[in-house]
Design an enzyme around this catalytic site. Structure first.
Site, PDB file in Angstrom:
ATOM      1  N   LYS A 298      84.432  40.633 -42.010  1.00  0.00           N
ATOM      2  CA  LYS A 298      84.757  40.233 -43.384  1.00  0.00           C
ATOM      3  C   LYS A 298      83.599  39.419 -43.964  1.00  0.00           C
ATOM      4  CE  LYS A 298      88.053  37.465 -45.954  1.00  0.00           C
ATOM      5  NZ  LYS A 298      89.214  36.574 -45.885  1.00  0.00           N
TER       6      LYS A 298
ATOM      7  N   GLU B  40      78.495  36.956 -33.117  1.00  0.00           N
ATOM      8  CA  GLU B  40      78.792  37.930 -32.055  1.00  0.00           C
ATOM      9  C   GLU B  40      78.630  39.355 -32.588  1.00  0.00           C
ATOM     10  OE1 GLU B  40      80.682  35.300 -32.831  1.00  0.00           O
ATOM     11  OE2 GLU B  40      81.827  34.559 -31.108  1.00  0.00           O
TER      12      GLU B  40
ATOM     13  N   GLY C 140      91.388  37.349 -42.123  1.00  0.00           N
ATOM     14  CA  GLY C 140      90.921  38.159 -40.995  1.00  0.00           C
ATOM     15  C   GLY C 140      92.053  38.624 -40.088  1.00  0.00           C
ATOM     16  N   ARG C 141      92.937  37.706 -39.706  1.00  0.00           N
ATOM     17  CA  ARG C 141      94.000  38.073 -38.749  1.00  0.00           C
ATOM     18  C   ARG C 141      95.140  38.840 -39.414  1.00  0.00           C
ATOM     19  NH1 ARG C 141      93.083  32.843 -39.447  1.00  0.00           N
ATOM     20  NH2 ARG C 141      94.649  31.540 -40.456  1.00  0.00           N
TER      21      ARG C 141
ATOM     22  N   GLU D 250      95.915  30.782 -34.494  1.00  0.00           N
ATOM     23  CA  GLU D 250      94.876  30.516 -35.500  1.00  0.00           C
ATOM     24  C   GLU D 250      95.534  30.173 -36.843  1.00  0.00           C
ATOM     25  OE1 GLU D 250      91.744  33.417 -37.032  1.00  0.00           O
ATOM     26  OE2 GLU D 250      90.529  32.292 -35.618  1.00  0.00           O
TER      27      GLU D 250
ATOM     28  N   HIS E 282     105.733  40.537 -11.643  1.00  0.00           N
ATOM     29  CA  HIS E 282     105.099  40.276 -10.339  1.00  0.00           C
ATOM     30  C   HIS E 282     103.995  39.249 -10.477  1.00  0.00           C
ATOM     31  CE1 HIS E 282     107.277  43.673  -8.569  1.00  0.00           C
ATOM     32  NE2 HIS E 282     107.168  44.178  -9.787  1.00  0.00           N
TER      33      HIS E 282
ATOM     34  N   LYS F 209      81.261  26.984 -33.378  1.00  0.00           N
ATOM     35  CA  LYS F 209      80.310  28.018 -33.824  1.00  0.00           C
ATOM     36  C   LYS F 209      78.963  27.376 -34.128  1.00  0.00           C
ATOM     37  CE  LYS F 209      83.303  31.129 -36.490  1.00  0.00           C
ATOM     38  NZ  LYS F 209      83.583  31.622 -37.823  1.00  0.00           N
TER      39      LYS F 209
END
Ligand code: F6P
Length: 551
Positions: free
Chosen positions: A209, A215, A271-272, A357, A388, A515
């Protein structure tokens, strides 16, 4: 006289606190016996999902009191403002209109005086044309080959949503392209993915965005080098192998992406919350735009349910309120998601970003400190594997951990014996969490071949308290529509909690500091001399790393 607390001193909150105290020893098993209609009373449906709250640690009265709390905190007005495009993201002075992306009604939705519906429709058309070209093999790579593999380069919301949905819909439509997701700055991930691919048949989506996320930019740069190495440095190959999804067209163009290959997203989509936008492109690459539209329609059904259903039957509202019940009144600090469906492998990670977030916040909208818990720690994993791994703690551990199960009654390909076993395990875990195992039962089980003392000793270890609250979310089939509805359900649940806590679920300032510091430290790896102003531990590790990489 002290000023009353805006939430904790509300009469509705006080009544709930007293009610919670009165229900401290509520035995859900007994509640089923006392109320023959408990299951019917506490099961709700919305947009193709059936949500069973009957194994929650509540009485029907509890839900009424929680709804009263929601009323007292103006939830209906807040929902109306959200859908009307008010600036619900106060710190960034923006609306949060991800619902507009899945709203097919003709009515305008305005942001700053502009109707955003035509923008969305135009973008959908561009995406549709692009996908048609890709699937009809009109879009060709630098060697003239059709594209077989698409690699999404994005992180956070630009990764988790499309990755989850692409995996979830893998049995709902024929696959047209393989899609891969590289998010981490760890080059090991990107190289693992590229290792199996042919540059001539690979398309990259740079999904960011902001188009500033380090990254993603580093992965995109490495991918571009990988492509150019195969294309003998011919830069015209970039236009055939790179497209972008971004709200920052300028930065994407600067990176070298052809303007015609940049798909838009907008400030008013967080974003999310962005899988419904062009960020969903990998899903379209894999299965086409029809499936994607079905996803949108499913989400829209949940939006309509959320927008129009009275609070007492409104499933996202009730789910959000149950989270408040556990987190604020009963002291639960975490919440687990256990999908019994391999296609939902990425759901816990997706929900971690969505809830943590969004609502991992410590000040209210007006900047004052909250004096109550906000988002819980969200975690989870696939059933039956989780049985398990961490279910031991859920059954016998000391913490209160409410959980949600998700299961589909029907499976398109799983052999009957497998699906029967999967569903049986889901139902059995739900029942076992509720029922537990009393000492007498555990003693009876332990008595065979053991003397009384050892049998008692064993029985103490085998006793399970039960009465562990959880919700069952059941779909008939996991399809694009139900998937859309499921994700919209959790989006709205998150909004409801933010509304009660009076926090902003749409910003994420907490991620900024780390960041910036990573950028500073990265710059220091190449510099000489002492590193300025770090704590002793960080300085020592920077020095050791510098030495190691210089070896
Ligand atoms: O982690 C912070 C964050 O800003 C998320 O909110 C977002 O989804 C992610 O980074 C990626 O951001 P972008 O799409 O701008 O690259």
């Amino acid at each position: 006289m002290t000023t009353p607390h805006p939430l904790l001193d509300q009469p509705e909150w006080q009544s709930l606190t007293a009610h919670c105290e009165a229900l401290r020893n509520l035995d859900i098993r007994q509640a089923f016996i006392d109320d023959a209609e408990r299951h019917q009373r506490l099961e709700f449906t919305a947009a193709g999902l059936t949500v069973d709250f009957s194994k929650q640690s509540v009485l029907p009265d509890t839900l009424q009191m929680l709804v009263a709390l929601a009323q007292a905190n103006a939830l209906p007005a807040k929902i109306a403002s959200l859908f009307a495009g008010a600036d619900v993201n106060g710190t960034e002075q923006r609306p949060a209109l991800h619902m507009a992306l899945r709203d097919f009604k003709p009515e305008a939705i305005e942001v700053g005086g502009t109707d955003i519906k035509p923008l969305i429709a135009d973008e959908r058309k561009r995406l549709h044309n692009f996908i048609q070209n890709l699937h009809d093999h009109h879009w060709l790579g630098f060697r003239g080959d059709a594209i077989t593999d698409v690699v999404n380069l994005g992180i956070g919301g630009s990764d988790l949503g499309p990755k989850l949905v692409a995996d979830a819909l893998r049995l709902d439509a024929p696959r047209r392209c393989r899609v891969h997701f590289a998010a981490n700055v760890d080059g090991g991930e990107l190289l693992r993915i590229l290792g199996d691919l042919d540059p001539a048949t690979t398309l990259f989506i740079v999904a960011s965005k902001s188009f500033t996320t380090p990254e993603t930019l580093l992965n995109a740069t490495t991918a571009r080098e990988w492509l150019l190495a195969a294309a003998s440095g011919n830069r015209s190959a970039i236009a055939r192998h790179f497209v972008a999804v971004s709200a920052n067209k300028m930065r994407a163009v600067e990176f070298g992406i052809d303007e015609r290959n940049i798909f838009s997203m907008w400030d008013w989509v967080g974003g999310r919350y962005s899988v419904w936008s062009s960020i969903g492109l990998p899903v379209m690459c894999a299965y086409g735009t029809d499936v994607f539209h079905r996803l949108l329609r499913g989400a829209n059904l949940m939006d309509e349910h959320f927008r129009t259903t009275p609070l007492a039957q409104n499933v996202p509202v009730l789910m959000g309120l149950l989270g408040i019940w556990h987190g604020n009144l009963r002291g639960a600090q975490s919440w687990a998601m256990v999908p019994y469906d391999d296609r939902l492998f990425h759901l816990p990670a997706y929900l971690q970003q969505l809830e943590m977030e969004s609502n991992g916040k410590r000040v209210r909208n007006d900047g004052s400190a909250v004096e109550y818990a906000t988002a819980p720690v969200v975690w989870g994993g696939l059933g039956t594997n989780a049985q398990h791994a961490f279910f031991q703690l859920l059954h016998q551990g000391t913490q209160l951990i409410p959980l949600d199960f998700v299961v589909a009654l029907n499976h398109p390909i799983s052999p009957r014996a497998h699906h029967d076993a999967l569903v049986a395990n889901c139902f059995a875990q739900s029942e076992a969490l509720l029922r537990g195992k009393r000492f007498a039962e555990a003693f009876a089980d332990s008595s065979h071949g053991n003397d009384q003392t050892h049998a008692e000793h064993l029985a103490r270890h085998r006793t399970m308290p039960g009465n562990r609250p959880h919700t069952l979310i059941v779909v008939d089939e996991l399809k694009a529509e139900t998937m859309g509805a499921l994700l919209a359900l959790y989006e709205h649940k998150t909004f409801v909690q933010g509304a009660i806590w009076d926090i902003n679920p749409f910003d994420q300032w907490g991620v900024e500091l780390g960041k910036k510091m990573a950028a500073t430290i990265l710059g220091e790896f190449d510099a000489s001399g002492p590193t300025p102003a770090h704590d002793a531990s960080t300085s020592a590790w920077i020095a050791r790393y510098r030495q190691r990489r210089g070896d």
